[in-house]
Write a protein that holds these residues in place. Sequence first.
Motif, PDB file in Angstrom:
ATOM      1  N   LYS B 179       0.825  -1.212   0.000  1.00 47.91           N
ATOM      2  CA  LYS B 179       0.000   0.000   0.000  1.00 47.91           C
ATOM      3  C   LYS B 179       0.863   1.269   0.000  1.00 47.91           C
ATOM      4  O   LYS B 179       0.436   2.334  -0.454  1.00 47.91           O
ATOM      5  CB  LYS B 179      -0.882   0.016   1.250  1.00 47.91           C
ATOM      6  CG  LYS B 179      -1.987  -1.020   1.211  1.00 47.91           C
ATOM      7  CD  LYS B 179      -3.236  -0.462   1.847  1.00 47.91           C
ATOM      8  CE  LYS B 179      -4.471  -1.289   1.574  1.00 47.91           C
ATOM      9  NZ  LYS B 179      -4.315  -2.725   1.391  1.00 47.91           N
ATOM     10  N   TYR B 181       3.343   2.302  -1.720  1.00 48.68           N
ATOM     11  CA  TYR B 181       3.607   2.922  -3.017  1.00 48.68           C
ATOM     12  C   TYR B 181       2.491   3.887  -3.374  1.00 48.68           C
ATOM     13  O   TYR B 181       2.704   5.010  -3.790  1.00 48.68           O
ATOM     14  CB  TYR B 181       3.708   1.853  -4.120  1.00 48.68           C
ATOM     15  CG  TYR B 181       4.943   0.992  -4.012  1.00 48.68           C
ATOM     16  CD1 TYR B 181       6.213   1.578  -3.898  1.00 48.68           C
ATOM     17  CD2 TYR B 181       4.843  -0.388  -4.073  1.00 48.68           C
ATOM     18  CE1 TYR B 181       7.336   0.769  -3.822  1.00 48.68           C
ATOM     19  CE2 TYR B 181       5.954  -1.190  -3.992  1.00 48.68           C
ATOM     20  CZ  TYR B 181       7.208  -0.612  -3.863  1.00 48.68           C
ATOM     21  OH  TYR B 181       8.312  -1.397  -3.788  1.00 48.68           O
ATOM     22  N   ARG B 182       1.254   3.365  -3.241  1.00 50.06           N
ATOM     23  CA  ARG B 182       0.129   4.190  -3.644  1.00 50.06           C
ATOM     24  C   ARG B 182       0.000   5.405  -2.723  1.00 50.06           C
ATOM     25  O   ARG B 182      -0.242   6.519  -3.190  1.00 50.06           O
ATOM     26  CB  ARG B 182      -1.150   3.366  -3.608  1.00 50.06           C
ATOM     27  CG  ARG B 182      -2.319   4.163  -4.167  1.00 50.06           C
ATOM     28  CD  ARG B 182      -3.598   3.418  -4.059  1.00 50.06           C
ATOM     29  NE  ARG B 182      -3.509   2.096  -4.657  1.00 50.06           N
ATOM     30  CZ  ARG B 182      -4.238   1.060  -4.280  1.00 50.06           C
ATOM     31  NH1 ARG B 182      -5.076   1.193  -3.260  1.00 50.06           N
ATOM     32  NH2 ARG B 182      -4.127  -0.102  -4.868  1.00 50.06           N
ATOM     33  N   GLU B 183       0.208   5.161  -1.420  1.00 50.00           N
ATOM     34  CA  GLU B 183       0.094   6.274  -0.472  1.00 50.00           C
ATOM     35  C   GLU B 183       1.109   7.347  -0.807  1.00 50.00           C
ATOM     36  O   GLU B 183       0.796   8.544  -0.828  1.00 50.00           O
ATOM     37  CB  GLU B 183       0.306   5.765   0.949  1.00 50.00           C
ATOM     38  CG  GLU B 183      -0.941   5.056   1.473  1.00 50.00           C
ATOM     39  CD  GLU B 183      -0.662   4.211   2.714  1.00 50.00           C
ATOM     40  OE1 GLU B 183      -1.537   3.420   3.080  1.00 50.00           O
ATOM     41  OE2 GLU B 183       0.463   4.336   3.283  1.00 50.00           O
ATOM     42  N   ALA B 185       2.419   7.954  -3.733  1.00 46.56           N
ATOM     43  CA  ALA B 185       2.001   8.633  -4.959  1.00 46.56           C
ATOM     44  C   ALA B 185       0.899   9.638  -4.658  1.00 46.56           C
ATOM     45  O   ALA B 185       0.885  10.745  -5.210  1.00 46.56           O
ATOM     46  CB  ALA B 185       1.514   7.596  -5.971  1.00 46.56           C
ATOM     47  N   GLU B 186      -0.038   9.239  -3.772  1.00 51.58           N
ATOM     48  CA  GLU B 186      -1.132  10.156  -3.439  1.00 51.58           C
ATOM     49  C   GLU B 186      -0.604  11.403  -2.748  1.00 51.58           C
ATOM     50  O   GLU B 186      -1.069  12.518  -2.990  1.00 51.58           O
ATOM     51  CB  GLU B 186      -2.151   9.440  -2.560  1.00 51.58           C
ATOM     52  CG  GLU B 186      -3.134   8.624  -3.400  1.00 51.58           C
ATOM     53  CD  GLU B 186      -3.953   7.645  -2.569  1.00 51.58           C
ATOM     54  OE1 GLU B 186      -3.744   7.577  -1.336  1.00 51.58           O
ATOM     55  OE2 GLU B 186      -4.783   6.944  -3.168  1.00 51.58           O
ATOM     56  N   PRO B 192      -5.688   9.060  -9.939  1.00 49.48           N
ATOM     57  CA  PRO B 192      -5.915   7.596  -9.928  1.00 49.48           C
ATOM     58  C   PRO B 192      -5.400   6.925 -11.205  1.00 49.48           C
ATOM     59  O   PRO B 192      -4.803   5.843 -11.146  1.00 49.48           O
ATOM     60  CB  PRO B 192      -7.439   7.483  -9.840  1.00 49.48           C
ATOM     61  CG  PRO B 192      -7.891   8.756  -9.211  1.00 49.48           C
ATOM     62  CD  PRO B 192      -6.901   9.808  -9.598  1.00 49.48           C
ATOM     63  N   ILE B 195      -1.730   6.581 -11.065  1.00 49.65           N
ATOM     64  CA  ILE B 195      -1.349   5.538 -10.092  1.00 49.65           C
ATOM     65  C   ILE B 195      -1.536   4.158 -10.724  1.00 49.65           C
ATOM     66  O   ILE B 195      -0.675   3.289 -10.634  1.00 49.65           O
ATOM     67  CB  ILE B 195      -2.205   5.654  -8.808  1.00 49.65           C
ATOM     68  CG1 ILE B 195      -1.914   6.994  -8.127  1.00 49.65           C
ATOM     69  CG2 ILE B 195      -1.935   4.491  -7.871  1.00 49.65           C
ATOM     70  CD1 ILE B 195      -2.748   7.236  -6.883  1.00 49.65           C
ATOM     71  N   PHE B 196      -2.662   3.991 -11.417  1.00 53.24           N
ATOM     72  CA  PHE B 196      -2.943   2.701 -12.033  1.00 53.24           C
ATOM     73  C   PHE B 196      -1.887   2.379 -13.084  1.00 53.24           C
ATOM     74  O   PHE B 196      -1.354   1.265 -13.146  1.00 53.24           O
ATOM     75  CB  PHE B 196      -4.343   2.752 -12.688  1.00 53.24           C
ATOM     76  CG  PHE B 196      -4.713   1.475 -13.413  1.00 53.24           C
ATOM     77  CD1 PHE B 196      -5.062   0.335 -12.711  1.00 53.24           C
ATOM     78  CD2 PHE B 196      -4.688   1.428 -14.802  1.00 53.24           C
ATOM     79  CE1 PHE B 196      -5.392  -0.827 -13.379  1.00 53.24           C
ATOM     80  CE2 PHE B 196      -5.015   0.265 -15.469  1.00 53.24           C
ATOM     81  CZ  PHE B 196      -5.368  -0.865 -14.754  1.00 53.24           C
ATOM     82  N   ILE B 199       1.955   2.546 -11.218  1.00 56.73           N
ATOM     83  CA  ILE B 199       2.266   1.699 -10.057  1.00 56.73           C
ATOM     84  C   ILE B 199       1.577   0.342 -10.147  1.00 56.73           C
ATOM     85  O   ILE B 199       2.228  -0.705 -10.146  1.00 56.73           O
ATOM     86  CB  ILE B 199       1.854   2.410  -8.743  1.00 56.73           C
ATOM     87  CG1 ILE B 199       2.707   3.660  -8.587  1.00 56.73           C
ATOM     88  CG2 ILE B 199       2.044   1.464  -7.554  1.00 56.73           C
ATOM     89  CD1 ILE B 199       2.326   4.511  -7.419  1.00 56.73           C
ATOM     90  N   THR B 200       0.241   0.373 -10.285  1.00 53.43           N
ATOM     91  CA  THR B 200      -0.484  -0.905 -10.245  1.00 53.43           C
ATOM     92  C   THR B 200      -0.092  -1.813 -11.404  1.00 53.43           C
ATOM     93  O   THR B 200       0.303  -2.957 -11.190  1.00 53.43           O
ATOM     94  CB  THR B 200      -2.007  -0.640 -10.284  1.00 53.43           C
ATOM     95  OG1 THR B 200      -2.299   0.395  -9.349  1.00 53.43           O
ATOM     96  CG2 THR B 200      -2.772  -1.888  -9.943  1.00 53.43           C
TER      97      THR B 200
END
Lengths: 425, 284
Positions: B179, B181-183, B185-186, B192, B195-196, B199-200
């Motif tokens: 989690k 990584y996403r945090e 990036a946020e 979104p 991020i997708f 990262i995802t």
Amino acid sequence: MKSILASGTAVAILLSASFAAAQDVNFLSTQLRPVEEAQKVRQVLLKGVPGKVSYLVEEPPQFDVRMKAEGKAGKRTISVAGALHGELQPLVTSGDLDTVDDLVAKLADRGIPQGLLELGKLGTGKQVYIPWMQATYIMVARKEALASLPAGADVNALTYDQLEAWGKALTEKTGKRLIGFPAGPKGLMPRFYQGYLYPSFTGGVVTPFRSADAEAMWGKFKSLWQYVNPNSTSYDFMQEPLMAGEVWVAFDHVARLKDALVQEPDKYVTFPAPAGPKGRGYMPVVAGLAIPKGAPDRAGAVAVIEHLTKPEIQVKTAAEVGFFPVVKAELPADLSPGIKLIAEGVAKTQGAKDALPALLPIGLGDKGGEFNKVFSDSFQRIVLRGENPRAVLDAQAAVLKGLMEATKAPCWAPDKASEAACPVD
Amino acid sequence: MKRTQSRALPYLLLAPSLVFLTAIFLLPLVQTIALSFSESGVASLGNYRRMVSDLNFGLALCNTFLLVLVVVPIQLALALGMSVMIEKIGRGRDLVLWVWTIPLGVSDLAAGLVWLAILQDRGYLNSALYGLGLIDGPTAWLTYETPGTLFLGVVLAEIWRATAIVLVILVAGLQLIPKEYREAAEVFGARPWTIFRRITLPLLKPSIQTALILRTVLAFEVFAVVYAIGGTNFPVLVGEAYTWQNANQNTGVAAAYAMLIVVISLAATAIYLRALRVPAEQQP
């Protein structure tokens, strides 16, 4: 303690099962396979046989494998084999069948026609199987279709031209294509080409395969196909589409029409397949009972065969599963109306003035499937894909010739008898 | 003594599965190869010649590839969307996942029959359209005369039946992505979509690879659904192998088809392994 008891019970069950198996006469059949029909055989037709009979069923390819494998292993479990004429033939070549000449004398009073008995010799000079029951293919129409019959046509003596005109009239009236053929993956359509179309137009099957008559025949059939329901290439049995009203006029094996006729006898008429210039081709289907070589219980097998060929059991066979007697037996007047319809269709077919019997292919062994493919592929290419009939017939004739030479199968009726492999002209 | 024992231990532990694989996989494979290259006991290429010259061969090859090329990308896109949606669901997540994976428990043939019941002349779709007054009467969509709608029917059934397996793999893969990584990036204000994409997707690559290999190989082996819906109107490779073995009783040509399917599956796997290569240092 519990576990000892449990294993003791298990052993007892196993032992009793193997004892029971040792006592049973195993009867293996490729016919009457559907669950309801097999149950009829077990509960009705085999009732009264001395001793215990286990009725087992197997699809034709597996039947062949099993019979040959048991012979090779020297360990027979099957005492009676029931199968079609053409399915028993390869077992003669492989030496898996015992002769049953002794039974012919025993069954002399049954009145089996000489021609049928002769078939049971499979060309060996000795009796190899006893005829068991017979069937054929017929046509069925819903009664509402009769109103559109072309002027002057007799439904019991149709020609292919009249069938086409009938289909055309039905399409013009309803906007639907209402003739149906069982051309699905498991449908018996190859038998239509081999027993009906080819004999009616060319007087043969193998020899005139690529003749000018055959070329004209495919042209006619293609023109008839305009009025055939396009779902036909998915139909395996015609009874369902008939009952659903998707098809009004259909051709199929009697066993695959039976449900419709038995469930709604008032709605249908039965009649013979059409005639072509050479006659009204039809394919009698004969099933026989044979005894494998080294059968574990030959006496039991003989008892089963004696029982199944009794006139009263033969009549019961017709009433219960729709296969007709091979012995002298009067079908009772109180036969169910559906079965009566089938019997009428069969009688009209066999008794037609221009009837031209065409036997099931003989002597092809495991090449039977590829033999059917020659006809299905020709149909696929000429009728469905619109290829040139001459080119297709020439190409398929080469395949057919290869098959006949590989199997060395001599001609069968209605082709002219041959010494060596049946020639393709 | 002890040392040799511990050295042999891994091999001993592997032995049962090796025996198992040899008996039920390798031996039949070798037998199939031998069968496909022999005609009545003599070495020959006859079976392959017959396979290639058969009237359905080109069509079956074409149909199979067409099906894979249409179905697999749609399934991947759908499964990606569905797995991201599942990530976002708080309550009821398990219920949604459960419902979406129901087709996994249905056999191929049963799935095919379900869709046949919907699409055939007297099927539910026809009845519904007729009820709404949109068609005059039962319309045939699954015949040799309507290859387009027949193909569409098969595609629909395949997507319904086999998207769940891709979904399950991707959901498992998503759960492995930390989690943080996403945090992070946020925190830096990434949207979104970024991020997708940044990262995802990259971190999901190993799962996508697995899912694609599995799905593609299975799609090349598609049979029961096609058989139920189209019968022989829509020839595919495995269906042809089945017909040669069962109806035509020619094991040699059936074996040749089987080998062709093996080769195509191996090639597809090799392509995915190469195209979606994940360097060791990038693996999560």
